[in-house]
Design a protein around this motif. Structure first.
Motif, mmCIF file in Angstrom:
data_model
loop_
_atom_site.group_PDB
_atom_site.id
_atom_site.type_symbol
_atom_site.label_atom_id
_atom_site.label_comp_id
_atom_site.label_asym_id
_atom_site.label_seq_id
_atom_site.Cartn_x
_atom_site.Cartn_y
_atom_site.Cartn_z
ATOM 1 N N ASP A 45 -14.118 64.171 6.410
ATOM 2 C CA ASP A 45 -14.922 64.331 7.799
ATOM 3 C C ASP A 45 -14.883 65.979 8.008
ATOM 4 N N TYR A 84 -12.446 68.656 0.450
ATOM 5 C CA TYR A 84 -13.793 68.223 -0.421
ATOM 6 C C TYR A 84 -13.398 67.404 -1.883
ATOM 7 N N ALA A 128 -15.476 69.783 8.015
ATOM 8 C CA ALA A 128 -16.537 70.744 7.829
ATOM 9 C C ALA A 128 -16.147 72.043 7.344
ATOM 10 N N HIS A 157 -25.792 72.029 3.009
ATOM 11 C CA HIS A 157 -25.781 71.072 4.212
ATOM 12 C C HIS A 157 -25.194 71.917 5.556
ATOM 13 N N ALA A 164 -23.149 70.343 -0.681
ATOM 14 C CA ALA A 164 -22.157 70.348 0.415
ATOM 15 C C ALA A 164 -22.354 71.502 1.301
ATOM 16 N N HIS A 194 -21.445 62.354 4.703
ATOM 17 C CA HIS A 194 -22.329 63.377 4.967
ATOM 18 C C HIS A 194 -23.986 63.112 4.685
ATOM 19 N N TRP A 233 -16.920 62.606 0.382
ATOM 20 C CA TRP A 233 -17.213 63.394 1.242
ATOM 21 C C TRP A 233 -18.726 63.476 1.400
#
Length: 245
Positions: free
Chosen positions: A239, A146, A241, A181, A178, A157, A153
């Protein structure tokens, strides 16, 4: 390289002892007695066999992927005769057996396979990266991904509003957006992970400092951390997570 997989012992777990006592109430099991000891020993042994088989398969996959990527004419003899590979394999096997994270086991497998890569970093650097893989948890790695480029980032998203509507502020807001999310919050363990990254000179989040809009989402990782992310080879950091809490 297709023959390398034949060297992996088959995973054929014995009948699960846990199934025998699975329907018993806890208060019916003598927790300090021999039955509990046998059940727990069997559970640990079964899980260890599962993880070792999974890890050995990951090793073979990573070595085959390396051969395909580099067009290297690797043979089984090249693999099993490499002292550095075997030493790293022994270490990573031990670590893989003790972690519940499948992602970390995959990283350990990739680190072992990298000892066979002629284009990999020098040995001392690889050893440093291996220590980081062992000592850092999945949340540390995601935080590095991140902070490698928070703006990228967030944009990837659809969270540009986390910084685009502000003239300035701290980096806390975008990071919280972030995490939210994915249904997470900025908890003390995550703050502890941030402190650990700063202590290791891998990132400088500066979440409490007031910054301009651009400063809120600028890169906060060090060159060493960026090189580590590249070594991990897990694709575009934008990308990534966060791990499930």
């Amino acid at each position: 390289m297709t023959d390398l997989a034949d060297l992996i012992p088959p995973h054929d777990p014995a009948e699960d002892t846990l199934a025998t006592v699975g329907g018993m109430a806890l208060d019916a099991i003598p927790l300090l007695g021999p039955l509990a000891g046998r059940v727990l020993d069997h559970a640990l042994a079964t899980r260890e066999r599962e993880r070792r088989h999974e890890f050995d398969t990951a090793i073979v996959d990573e070595v085959q992927r390396l051969a395909e990527r580099t067009n290297a004419a690797l043979t089984v003899a090249d693999v099993v005769n490499s002292d550095e590979f075997l030493a790293t394999l022994a270490r990573t096997r031990r670590e893989a057996a003790e972690t519940a994270s499948a992602t970390k086991r995959q990283r350990l497998a990739r680190a072992a396979a990298s000892t066979l890569d002629p284009g990999a970093p020098e040995r001392a650097e690889r050893q440093h990266y291996l220590r980081l893989i062992i000592e850092l948890e999945d949340i540390h790695i995601w935080l590095l991904a991140y902070f490698h480029d928070p703006r990228a980032w967030l944009d990837a998203h659809d969270l540009s509003h986390a910084y685009g509507n502000n003239f300035g502020g701290s980096g806390t807001g975008p990071l919280e957006a972030a995490l939210e999310h994915f249904g997470m919050t900025l908890t003390q363990p995550i703050e502890g992970a941030l402190e650990e990254l700063e202590r290791r000179a891998l990132a400088s989040p500066q979440l409490r400092s007031f910054m301009t809009q651009g400063g809120m989402v600028q890169t906060r990782t060090t060159p060493g951390a960026n090189a580590f992310l590249q070594y991990l080879g897990e694709g575009d950091p934008a990308d990534a997570a966060p791990p499930v809490a």
